[in-house]
Design an enzyme around this catalytic site. Structure first.
Site, PDB file in Angstrom:
ATOM      1  N   HIS A  54       0.713  -1.255   0.060  1.00 33.66           N
ATOM      2  CA  HIS A  54      -0.063   0.060   0.109  1.00 33.66           C
ATOM      3  C   HIS A  54       0.634   1.384  -0.012  1.00 33.66           C
ATOM      4  O   HIS A  54       2.150   1.155   0.069  1.00 33.66           O
ATOM      5  CB  HIS A  54      -0.831   0.059   1.311  1.00 33.66           C
ATOM      6  CG  HIS A  54      -0.187   0.059   2.612  1.00 33.66           C
ATOM      7  ND1 HIS A  54       0.544  -0.850   2.946  1.00 33.66           N
ATOM      8  CD2 HIS A  54      -0.402   1.108   3.507  1.00 33.66           C
ATOM      9  CE1 HIS A  54       0.826  -0.568   4.357  1.00 33.66           C
ATOM     10  NE2 HIS A  54       0.420   0.513   4.437  1.00 33.66           N
ATOM     11  N   HIS A  56       1.299   3.989   1.944  1.00 33.05           N
ATOM     12  CA  HIS A  56       2.035   4.827   3.235  1.00 33.05           C
ATOM     13  C   HIS A  56       3.464   4.802   2.964  1.00 33.05           C
ATOM     14  O   HIS A  56       4.338   4.113   2.516  1.00 33.05           O
ATOM     15  CB  HIS A  56       1.480   4.117   4.333  1.00 33.05           C
ATOM     16  CG  HIS A  56       0.178   4.386   4.726  1.00 33.05           C
ATOM     17  ND1 HIS A  56      -0.556   3.822   5.672  1.00 33.05           N
ATOM     18  CD2 HIS A  56      -0.774   5.413   4.172  1.00 33.05           C
ATOM     19  CE1 HIS A  56      -2.099   4.364   5.782  1.00 33.05           C
ATOM     20  NE2 HIS A  56      -1.918   5.361   4.848  1.00 33.05           N
ATOM     21  N   ASP A  58       5.976   4.925   4.749  1.00 33.63           N
ATOM     22  CA  ASP A  58       6.779   3.877   5.620  1.00 33.63           C
ATOM     23  C   ASP A  58       6.823   2.456   4.772  1.00 33.63           C
ATOM     24  O   ASP A  58       7.427   1.471   5.456  1.00 33.63           O
ATOM     25  CB  ASP A  58       6.571   3.761   6.970  1.00 33.63           C
ATOM     26  CG  ASP A  58       5.226   3.032   7.481  1.00 33.63           C
ATOM     27  OD1 ASP A  58       4.262   3.563   6.455  1.00 33.63           O
ATOM     28  OD2 ASP A  58       4.886   2.485   8.588  1.00 33.63           O
ATOM     29  N   HIS A  59       6.415   2.483   3.617  1.00 34.83           N
ATOM     30  CA  HIS A  59       6.265   1.096   2.914  1.00 34.83           C
ATOM     31  C   HIS A  59       6.831   1.666   1.498  1.00 34.83           C
ATOM     32  O   HIS A  59       7.032   0.603   0.585  1.00 34.83           O
ATOM     33  CB  HIS A  59       4.906   0.439   2.763  1.00 34.83           C
ATOM     34  CG  HIS A  59       4.429   0.017   4.144  1.00 34.83           C
ATOM     35  ND1 HIS A  59       4.194  -1.046   4.376  1.00 34.83           N
ATOM     36  CD2 HIS A  59       3.880   0.753   5.183  1.00 34.83           C
ATOM     37  CE1 HIS A  59       3.472  -1.367   5.601  1.00 34.83           C
ATOM     38  NE2 HIS A  59       3.432  -0.167   6.036  1.00 34.83           N
ATOM     39  N   HIS A 110      -7.450  -0.786   5.791  1.00 36.65           N
ATOM     40  CA  HIS A 110      -6.341   0.437   6.298  1.00 36.65           C
ATOM     41  C   HIS A 110      -6.273   1.389   5.598  1.00 36.65           C
ATOM     42  O   HIS A 110      -6.147   2.467   5.674  1.00 36.65           O
ATOM     43  CB  HIS A 110      -4.915  -0.639   6.696  1.00 36.65           C
ATOM     44  CG  HIS A 110      -3.796   0.280   6.851  1.00 36.65           C
ATOM     45  ND1 HIS A 110      -3.688   0.848   8.273  1.00 36.65           N
ATOM     46  CD2 HIS A 110      -2.786   0.324   6.258  1.00 36.65           C
ATOM     47  CE1 HIS A 110      -2.706   1.557   8.272  1.00 36.65           C
ATOM     48  NE2 HIS A 110      -1.940   1.404   7.377  1.00 36.65           N
ATOM     49  N   ASP A 132      -0.142  -3.802   6.619  1.00 34.48           N
ATOM     50  CA  ASP A 132      -0.803  -3.541   7.679  1.00 34.48           C
ATOM     51  C   ASP A 132      -2.084  -3.902   7.558  1.00 34.48           C
ATOM     52  O   ASP A 132      -2.900  -3.264   8.502  1.00 34.48           O
ATOM     53  CB  ASP A 132      -0.638  -1.817   7.603  1.00 34.48           C
ATOM     54  CG  ASP A 132       0.783  -1.466   7.989  1.00 34.48           C
ATOM     55  OD1 ASP A 132       1.879  -2.051   8.124  1.00 34.48           O
ATOM     56  OD2 ASP A 132       0.897   0.050   7.832  1.00 34.48           O
ATOM     57  N   HIS A 170       4.920  -4.585  11.057  1.00 34.91           N
ATOM     58  CA  HIS A 170       5.240  -3.733  12.360  1.00 34.91           C
ATOM     59  C   HIS A 170       5.275  -4.706  13.466  1.00 34.91           C
ATOM     60  O   HIS A 170       4.809  -5.749  13.670  1.00 34.91           O
ATOM     61  CB  HIS A 170       4.217  -2.806  12.469  1.00 34.91           C
ATOM     62  CG  HIS A 170       4.082  -1.711  11.502  1.00 34.91           C
ATOM     63  ND1 HIS A 170       4.881  -0.560  11.767  1.00 34.91           N
ATOM     64  CD2 HIS A 170       3.245  -1.572  10.441  1.00 34.91           C
ATOM     65  CE1 HIS A 170       4.760   0.346  10.684  1.00 34.91           C
ATOM     66  NE2 HIS A 170       3.612  -0.245  10.028  1.00 34.91           N
TER      67      HIS A 170
END
Length: 258
Positions: A54, A56, A58-59, A110, A132, A170
């Site tokens: 996805h 975001h 941090d990905h 999410h 996530d 995570h």
């Protein structure tokens, strides 16, 4: 040579997954390129593909720098605004990497673009790279999707074989299980898991991957059809009447405030 799957720690609690065989590697959700490049160098691996769950930061934020080092590799991911993704995937698509077939599951909730990669024939059993969507002991916050979407997405994961290894993104396990104990204080399997997870983190050992079978026993977000979970959530949320969607929505809201 057997397939290896290794975590690469990033930021404060992210795991970037490295899937490798015969000196080649796939990287899952590289939010930061630096630890990936260090890992590839230390392990003597060549990056051959990137897969994204996805959008975001941090990905995805490490993609551009990785492409500077490996400019011709494919980047797979969902339909979103991330320009670096060259191959857009949808539900039931399949891709073949490292001579392994990954099946795509659309798992919105999410985020609306969220997908997961299911590897049925990994050497140690089936594996799911779920970003996530599902966490060890929990699930992702609903930043874009609805409770109904997330409940449906988790249902797709629940239907996978019980021995599926869940590779989430995570290290949230201890806090997730602490909340789970609030929901199911009499769940003996959950108590054992919580104690084991605390001990692992004390020794700086990753608590993931977990097995789907364990999630089904201890993760309240996969247990919203359980009468004890339903009654506990209904009491907390002061519900007189409910269905499973109501239980999930109020469970997620409870966790958001925990």
């Amino acid at each position: 040579m057997m397939l290896s799957i290794s975590p690469i720690s990033a930021f404060s609690d992210n795991y970037i997954w490295c899937v490798a065989r015969h000196g080649e590697a796939i990287i899952v959700d590289p939010g930061d390129a630096a630890p990936v490049l260090q890992h590839l160098k230390e392990m003597g691996l060549t990056l051959s593909a990137i897969i994204i769950t996805h959008h975001h930061y941090d990905h995805v934020n490490g993609i551009e720098l990785l492409l500077e080092h490996y400019p011709n590799i494919p980047v797979y991911g969902p339909e979103n605004q991330c320009a670096s993704i060259g191959y857009r995937l949808k539900h039931d698509d399949c891709i073949t990497l490292l001579n392994q077939t990954f099946k795509i599951l659309a798992v919105p909730g999410h985020t609306l673009d969220h997908i997961a990669y299911y590897l049925e024939d990994a050497d140690s059993g089936p594996a799911l790279f779920c970003g996530d969507t599902l966490f060890a002991g929990g699930c992702g916050r609903l930043f874009e999707g609805t409770p109904e979407q997330m409940l449906t997405s988790l249902g797709l994961i629940q239907a996978l074989p019980a021995n599926t290894a869940i590779y989430c993104a995570h290290e949230y396990t201890v806090n997730n299980l602490r909340f789970a104990r609030e929901v199911e204080p009499d769940n003996s399997e959950l108590l054992v898991r919580f104690e084991n997870a605390q001990a692992m983190r004390t020794d700086n050992i990753p608590t993931v991957p977990s097995k789907l079978a364990l999630e089904l026993l201890t993760n309240p977000f996969l247990r919203t059809d359980n009468s004890a979970v339903q009654e506990r959530v209904a009491t907390h949320a002061e519900l007189k009447y409910w269905n499973q969607n109501d239980i999930f929505a109020n469970l997620r809201a409870w966790k958001d405030d925990f």
